[in-house]
Structure formats: structure tokens, C-alpha cells
Design an enzyme around this catalytic site. Structure first.
Site, PDB file in Angstrom:
ATOM      1  N   GLN A 187     -26.164 -17.164  60.357  1.00 36.09           N
ATOM      2  CA  GLN A 187     -24.705 -17.611  60.757  1.00 36.09           C
ATOM      3  C   GLN A 187     -24.611 -19.222  60.523  1.00 36.09           C
ATOM      4  O   GLN A 187     -23.910 -19.829  61.095  1.00 36.09           O
ATOM      5  CB  GLN A 187     -24.672 -17.277  62.402  1.00 36.09           C
ATOM      6  CG  GLN A 187     -24.650 -16.207  62.860  1.00 36.09           C
ATOM      7  CD  GLN A 187     -23.281 -15.278  62.393  1.00 36.09           C
ATOM      8  OE1 GLN A 187     -22.295 -15.972  62.002  1.00 36.09           O
ATOM      9  NE2 GLN A 187     -23.107 -13.957  62.557  1.00 36.09           N
ATOM     10  N   SER A 188     -25.130 -19.552  59.419  1.00 36.79           N
ATOM     11  CA  SER A 188     -24.996 -20.899  58.943  1.00 36.79           C
ATOM     12  C   SER A 188     -23.597 -21.538  58.828  1.00 36.79           C
ATOM     13  O   SER A 188     -23.012 -20.617  57.961  1.00 36.79           O
ATOM     14  CB  SER A 188     -25.683 -21.281  57.615  1.00 36.79           C
ATOM     15  OG  SER A 188     -25.272 -22.381  56.931  1.00 36.79           O
ATOM     16  N   ASN A 189     -23.181 -22.545  59.376  1.00 37.00           N
ATOM     17  CA  ASN A 189     -21.899 -23.180  59.055  1.00 37.00           C
ATOM     18  C   ASN A 189     -21.897 -23.702  57.751  1.00 37.00           C
ATOM     19  O   ASN A 189     -20.588 -23.663  57.197  1.00 37.00           O
ATOM     20  CB  ASN A 189     -21.705 -24.211  60.170  1.00 37.00           C
ATOM     21  CG  ASN A 189     -21.820 -23.760  61.727  1.00 37.00           C
ATOM     22  OD1 ASN A 189     -21.412 -22.598  61.980  1.00 37.00           O
ATOM     23  ND2 ASN A 189     -21.903 -24.644  62.464  1.00 37.00           N
TER      24      ASN A 189
END
Length: 321
Positions: free
Chosen positions: A77-79
């Protein structure tokens, strides 16, 4: 003071600049302190947070050099990956994301949150088991994918490191400090606080900007990662690459370890209750992975180790989701 070297030649304006600074009535802070917040969660909408400032320089270089495709990576879920996917489509590039997971059953991965935004941005995603990531991180897999894309499409592919954390990406927050100077931060505040995680590139940019301008603010990074020992060496490496050989990271930043809680992406009950309280009382939404842990740490430090701060006027940089 020696001039900085290796300044990027190119920059594009993905970031909504001049994000506001205002008073923050943060619960639990001792009365003697005044807390303010810079809203870098408002650098855009879906394309928001601190990662966008880095992409202003990273993607500008890629476009200027004629790249059509770009590779990066991070946690599921990397920004950073989400920001890259959206920004790449904005400038007409195809994006490839290598996403690290702990879950061995890939069928349980759901298309929600940043994963949904990645899909809507037509990013091509590759799932990488954490056990397959060695000491070199994702770098070898980036190179293998880059070569594969070149062979199958004939197009060269630009590679951006995890988090956009390198000597180019750091200019995002060197320039952010220039923006902050126009907001009179040097006169209004004594200390700057930001979430530190991974390689501390955002903290590095702020600290370098602070140093280069002769400002006497003190820069603190509240570290929410379990590998705090990487931050200072990483910032020292950036300083060397920018020609600031005489400057040492430990003299321009204060890294405060110990606020990772249960680990990356995992929340304690105390953290979740704190985030909920802050939202209800101040209208500021913190995320559970980064800023929530850092702000809880800030409140705890102000109550137990206040001597760590230069003064009583503190600016927290909200780096977004």
C-alpha cells in the site's frame, strides 16, 4: 559555506505549492508549547503528500531524457508507488510497481486504498514476497525488469528508488524549505518536526535547506521504522553526493528512534485511539503507518524530554497519506 553541487537540471510542477501553515491545538501538549502544522497532506488530491515534491524532480528528469516507462517499488500500500502511478499517467508515462507483501497467498490481496488508485492509473503491478528481497532490496529486480521491458518493447525505462529517496528526490524538500522561508518559518518557529522512515530523505531535504540558508531552526525526525540506524548514514551519503563533504548528518538533524510500535503497517490500540482523538478534536486526519505514530511520539516527547527542543514554537510537517 561551499555551494551545493549536482543540482537537478529539470523540474516540473506536479505539487500544489505554498501549502498552508496554521496553529494546531494538539491534545496532550504541555501549555508552554505552541504547535503549528504545515499541511503537506494538501500538495494535491489523489496525488498528494511528501512524495509528490520528490517527483517534481525525478519525473522531470525522466521526461526530459525521453523515457516512456518508469519503475519503482515499495510496500503493498505504498504512498510513493501510488503517487508515482498517478503522476506517470499525468505526464504520459507507463508505470511499473514492484510491491512487497508478507502474505504468501496472493489471492487474499484486495484492490482497495492505494492499490485501487494504482489500478485506476493503469499501473502494471508485480507482487514480490518479502522473503525474496535480500540486502540489496529491490534494486536487482528493478534492473531485471528494466532489461525485460527494453527487450520486449524497445523502450528504455527510468528507475526511481523506493520512496524516491536519492540525491535527486531530496531536492523536493530542499525546495520545500525555500517555500517555508517565504512563509517566514525562520522567524516564527524554533523547531521543525517531521516523520522519519526508511532513509529519511524528507528529513534530509529539510535539514539541508535549513543549513544552506543559514537558518538556525532545529530539525527533528521522529523515526517510525524499525531500522533507525539507516537514517544517519543515508543522509551522510546524500550530503557527500551534493558536495557537502564537510557537513555531517548528526550535526544538522536529530533523529528520535523508538516509535515504530508493532511494526510497519501495524497499529497499537493506543495509536488508533490517539489518531481518532486528534481527528475529532482538531479536524486533522493522521495516517496509522507514518504520521499517527510520529505525532503520538511528539506529544510523548514534549511531556517527558522537552529539553530536546530548541524552543517552544514547534512546526510539524504533515507529510500526508
Amino acid at each position: 559555506m561551499k555551494p551545493i553541487t549536482n543540482i537537478p537540471k529539470y523540474r516540473m510542477k506536479l505539487t500544489h505549492e505554498n501549502t498552508p501553515i496554521h496553529t494546531w491545538n494538539l491534545p496532550g501538549v504541555p501549555d508552554e508549547f505552541k504547535i503549528f502544522i504545515k499541511r503537506d497532506d494538501m500538495t494535491g488530491s489523489t496525488l498528494s503528500g511528501n512524495k509528490v515534491r520528490k517527483l517534481d524532480f525525478l519525473l522531470a528528469g525522466a521526461v526530459a531524457q525521453g523515457y516512456k516507462q518508469v519503475i519503482t517499488g515499495g510496500q503493498l500500500q505504498s504512498n510513493h508507488c501510488r503517487s508515482l502511478a498517478i503522476a506517470a499517467r499525468e505526464v504520459g508515462m507507463k508505470s511499473h510497481l514492484l510491491l512487497i507483501v508478507n502474505e504468501h497467498d496472493e489471492s487474499k490481496i484486495s484492490i482497495e486504498g492505494n492499490m485501487l488508485l494504482n489500478c485506476l492509473s493503469a499501473a502494471k503491478m508485480y507482487i514480490v514476497q518479502k522473503s525474496q528481497v535480500g540486502k540489496a532490496g529491490l534494486t536487482p529486480k528493478f534492473e531485471n525488469l528494466r532489461q525485460h521491458i527494453k527487450l520486449t518493447t524497445g523502450e528504455k525505462c527510468y528507475t526511481i528508488p523506493v520512496g524516491g529517496s536519492n540525491e535527486v528526490g531530496v531536492f523536493g524538500y530542499i525546495e520545500a524549505f525555500r517555500e517555508m522561508m517565504n512563509q517566514n518559518v525562520c522567524e516564527r518557529f524554533d523547531d521543525i518536526v517531521v516523520t522519519s522512515c526508511g532513509l529519511g530523505n524528507t528529513l534530509a531535504g529539510l535539514a539541508i535547506g535549513n543549513y544552506l540558508t543559514g537558518s538556525h531552526l532545529r530539525c527533528h525526525g521522529i523515526d517510525v521504522s524499525e531500522q533507525t540506524n539507516r537514517v544517519i548514514p543515508s543522509i551522510d551519503d546524500i550530503l557527500t553526493k551534493l558536495g557537502l563533504h564537510h557537513v555531517k548528518a548528526e550535526n544538522i538533524v536529530n533523529v528520535i528512534p523508538g516509535y515504530h510500535g508493532n511494526g510497519y503497517g501495524l497499529s497499537t490500540r493506543e495509536e488508533l485511539e490517539f489518531i481518532t482523538m486528534v481527528g475529532k478534536k482538531t479536524g486533522i486526519v493522521l495516517d496509522p503507518v507514518y504520521t499517527g505514530k510520529a505525532v503520538l511520539g511528539l506529544v510523548q516527547i514534549l511531556n517527558t524530554r522537552k529539553e530536546m527542543f530548541k524552543g517552544k514554537r514547534i512546526l510539524f510537517i504533515h507529510t500526508g497519506w
